[in-house]
Design an enzyme around this catalytic site. Structure first.
Site, PDB file in Angstrom:
ATOM      1  N   LYS A  42      66.310  24.594 -17.759  1.00 12.35           N
ATOM      2  CA  LYS A  42      64.948  24.401 -17.238  1.00 12.35           C
ATOM      3  C   LYS A  42      65.004  24.399 -15.721  1.00 12.35           C
ATOM      4  CE  LYS A  42      60.523  22.960 -17.909  1.00 12.35           C
ATOM      5  NZ  LYS A  42      59.545  23.455 -18.878  1.00 12.35           N
ATOM      6  N   ASP A 135      52.791  15.041 -21.976  1.00 17.00           N
ATOM      7  CA  ASP A 135      52.387  16.424 -22.225  1.00 17.00           C
ATOM      8  C   ASP A 135      52.756  16.816 -23.656  1.00 17.00           C
ATOM      9  OD1 ASP A 135      51.202  18.853 -21.653  1.00 17.00           O
ATOM     10  OD2 ASP A 135      52.988  19.719 -20.718  1.00 17.00           O
TER      11      ASP A 135
END
Length: 533
Positions: A42, A135
Site C-alpha cells: 500500500k 471506512d
C-alpha cells in the site's frame, strides 16, 4: 504513476504491477524475495509524507496495526518510511472483495450475515487495541483463497483526517459517503459506534440491494441525508434481523450498539432465529467468533418465524442495484480539504407553509365559537321522554341530515331510540314548519354527537401526527401528503361538532364545511412542510 521510489524503498521485495487504487493510496503486488511470500504493498498518498504531523500520526498507527493479530484482519508485515514514501506491506488476498461478489453473482442473506459477523469480529479486536477503521465498506472486505473474510485498510482514514470527514472545495469526499456515520461527518468525537454504523449500513445494503437513504445529489447531499434524516426501514427482511440492522444504523450513537461485539451477539442470535441454530455450519464459511457470539448463534429459537419469510429470505441472492454511488476523492498534495461540517447545511425550514398551517389551525379552532345565533326558540328536555309541544309533526335534523320525522302521540312527540342516542347538545327541529332548537339536558358524553366527536378528533389527530412523523423521516412520500387532506377535513369537522355540542350551538352545514376546509388546509400545509426533499 512512477514506482521507482517504491522499488528503491523495498529492496527485499520484487514489486509488481499496480493491483488497486483508492482515495487513500495505490496498491501494488509484490513478492518477498527470500520467503517467496506474495504481498500487497500500500503506497500512501504523498500528502501524508509532506505533512509532518500526519506522517508522525501514521507511523504511530502503523505500529498499532502491526500488532493486530486476528483471523479476520489483513495482517501488516512491514512498514517502511523512506525516500518520501510511506509503504505498508500486507498479506495479499486474491479471493476478490465482498463488493465484487455482491455486484456479480450476488449474496444470500445467510452469506451476508456470515460476512458481517466475520467483519465485526475483526473490528472488535481492532477497537480493543485502540484502532478505529472509519471506512468500512464492501470493497474493504477481502476474501482469501479459502473463503475467509478479512478487513483491510485499518486506521488510514483516522490518520489522514483525525476522525473527521474531509471534502475538497469541489465537493468530493475523502472517504466513502455512502457508509459514513453522522458523527464522523460532523467531526464529532468518535467511538466504535462509528464503525458499527458503517457495518450496519453495509449489512442493510447486502440484505436488500440498496442503501438506507435515497441515492443521488452528490456526496455532500448523501452525507447531509445521513446527518439530518432517519434511515428507511429495511424492506423484505423479517424480524428480528431487520430490528438488529435498524438499531445498528440509528442516527444517534447512543441508540446504536455500543461496540462491534454487542452488535455481533444480536446479529448471530437473529440469524440463528431465522436460519436455524446450525446455519453457520451449513453455510460453510470460516468465521471465528467469540464464545458469547457463537452461543448466541447456536441458541435454539424461542419463537419460530413463519417458514415463508425464512425461505424467501434464504433462497434468493441479492445483488447491488447500482455501482458505487459516489467515488471517493483522491488525496494528493494539491488537495484543498475542509471539514465536511463546514459545508453541510441543515435542510431549510419552509416557514411559509408552517405559517399557513398554523393560521388555518387557529381559524379552525376559532370559527365554531363565532356561530351566529338565529334567535330560534329552544326546547330543553330529556330526550328519553316524549317532547311535549304543540303541533302535529316533529322533524329533527343535524346539519341537513334528517334524524327523525315523527307524529304526535298521546303523550307528545316520542323520538326513536337511535335519535335519542345520537343527539347531544342542540339540534335543529321543526314542528309543523316552525323552526326551533331541540336541546338535550343530558350529559353530552352519553351521546354519539359528544363522545363520537371526541373519538373522531383523536383518530384524525393521531393519524395526522403519524403521517407527519413518517414524512419527516422519509418513510413515506406523496401518498401521505394526499391522505392528510381527508384526515385534516375530518379533524375540522370533529372540532366543529364538539364545540357545537359543548356550547349548545346550532350545528350548521356551512360552519361544518368551513371548519373541514380549514382543517384540510392546515394538514396539507403541514404535510408539505414536513416532506423532506
Amino acid at each position: 504513476m512512477n514506482q521507482s521510489s517504491v522499488v528503491a524503498a523495498l529492496p527485499q521485495y520484487a514489486v509488481g504491477e499496480q493491483i488497486g487504487e483508492g482515495g487513500m493510496g495505490v496498491v501494488y503486488g509484490g513478492v518477498h524475495r527470500r520467503l517467496g511470500r506474495p504481498v500487497a504493498i500500500k503506497r500512501l498518498p504523498h500528502a501524508v509524507a509532506e505533512d509532518p504531523r500526519m506522517s508522525e500520526r501514521f507511523e504511530h498507527e502503523a505500529r498499532l496495526l502491526a500488532r493486530l493479530d486476528h483471523p479476520h484482519i489483513v495482517p501488516v508485515y512491514d512498514y517502511v518510511r523512506q525516500q518520501g514514501e510511506h509503504l505498508l506491506v500486507m498479506e495479499r488476498l486474491d479471493g476478490g472483495t465482498v463488493w465484487s461478489r455482491f455486484a456479480g453473482d450476488g449474496l444470500t442473506a445467510q452469506q451476508s450475515c456470515g460476512i458481517v459477523l466475520a467483519a465485526l469480529s475483526g473490528l472488535h479486536a481492532a477497537h480493543e487495541a485502540g484502532v478505529l477503521h472509519l471506512d468500512v465498506k464492501p470493497k474493504n472486505l477481502l476474501f482469501t483463497s479459502n473463503g475467509v473474510v478479512k478487513v483491510a485498510d485499518f486506521g488510514i482514514s483516522q490518520v489522514v483526517s483525525e476522525g473527521a470527514t474531509l471534502v475538497t472545495h469541489g465537493g468530493a469526499v475523502l472517504g466513502t459517503p455512502a457508509y459514513i456515520a453522522p458523527e464522523q461527518a460532523m467531526g464529532n468525537p468518535l467511538s466504535p459506534a462509528a464503525d458499527v454504523y458503517a457495518t450496519g449500513t453495509m449489512l442493510y445494503e447486502l440484505l436488500c440491494g440498496d442503501l438506507p437513504f435515497e441515492r443521488g445529489g452528490g456526496p455532500i447531499a448523501m452525507i447531509q441525508k445521513r446527518v439530518f434524516q432517519e434511515p428507511r426501514p429495511l424492506p423484505k427482511v423479517p424480524e428480528p434481523l431487520a430490528g438488529v440492522v435498524m438499531r445498528s444504523i440509528a442516527r444517534e450513537p447512543e441508540a446504536r450498539y455500543r461496540n462491534a461485539e454487542t452488535f455481533a451477539i444480536d446479529l448471530a442470535g437473529a440469524a440463528g432465529h431465522l436460519f436455524g441454530p446450525d446455519w453457520l455450519v451449513r453455510l460453510g464459511m470460516p468465521v471465528h467468533l467469540a464464545p458469547q457470539v457463537s452461543s448466541s448463534s447456536t441458541r435454539p429459537s424461542l419463537r419460530p418465524v413463519p417458514e415463508r419469510d425464512t425461505v424467501t429470505l434464504t433462497g434468493q441472492r441479492v445483488r447491488a442495484t447500482l455501482v458505487d454511488p459516489v467515488p471517493a476523492a483522491r488525496l494528493s498534495g494539491s488537495s484543498t480539504l475542509v471539514p465536511a461540517a463546514q459545508v453541510i447545511k441543515p435542510p431549510s425550514t419552509p416557514w411559509a407553509l408552517w405559517l399557513v398551517a398554523a393560521l388555518a389551525l387557529i381559524a379552525m379552532a376559532v370559527v365554531p365559537f363565532t356561530g351566529t345565533d338565529r334567535g330560534l326558540p329552544e326546547i330543553t328536555t330529556n330526550l328519553a321522554n316524549p317532547v311535549v309541544e304543540q303541533g302535529e309533526r316533529l322533524v329533527v335534523s343535524l346539519a341537513g341530515i334528517e334524524l327523525a320525522d315523527v307524529g304526535r302521540g298521546p303523550a307528545g312527540f316520542e323520538l326513536p331510540g337511535a335519535t335519542r342516542w345520537i343527539v347531544g347538545g342542540a339540534v335543529l327541529a321543526s314542528i309543523d314548519g316552525r323552526e326551533l332548537l331541540l336541546v338535550s339536558n343530558q350529559t353530552p358524553w352519553l351521546s354519539l354527537m359528544g363522545t363520537g366527536s371526541v373519538l373522531l378528533l383523536l383518530f384524525a389527530f393521531a393519524y395526522l401526527e403519524s403521517n407527519l412523523r413518517a414524512l419527516r423521516r422519509r418513510q413515506t412520500g406523496m401518498a401521505a401528503v394526499i391522505a392528510s387532506v381527508p384526515l385534516g377535513f375530518t379533524l375540522g369537522v370533529a372540532v366543529w361538532l364538539l364545540v357545537s355540542v359543548l356550547l349548545e350551538h346550532e350545528p350548521t352545514t356551512s360552519m361544518g364545511l368551513t371548519c373541514g376546509v380549514l382543517g384540510a388546509a392546515a394538514a396539507l400545509s403541514a404535510s408539505l412542510a414536513s416532506r423532506r426533499p
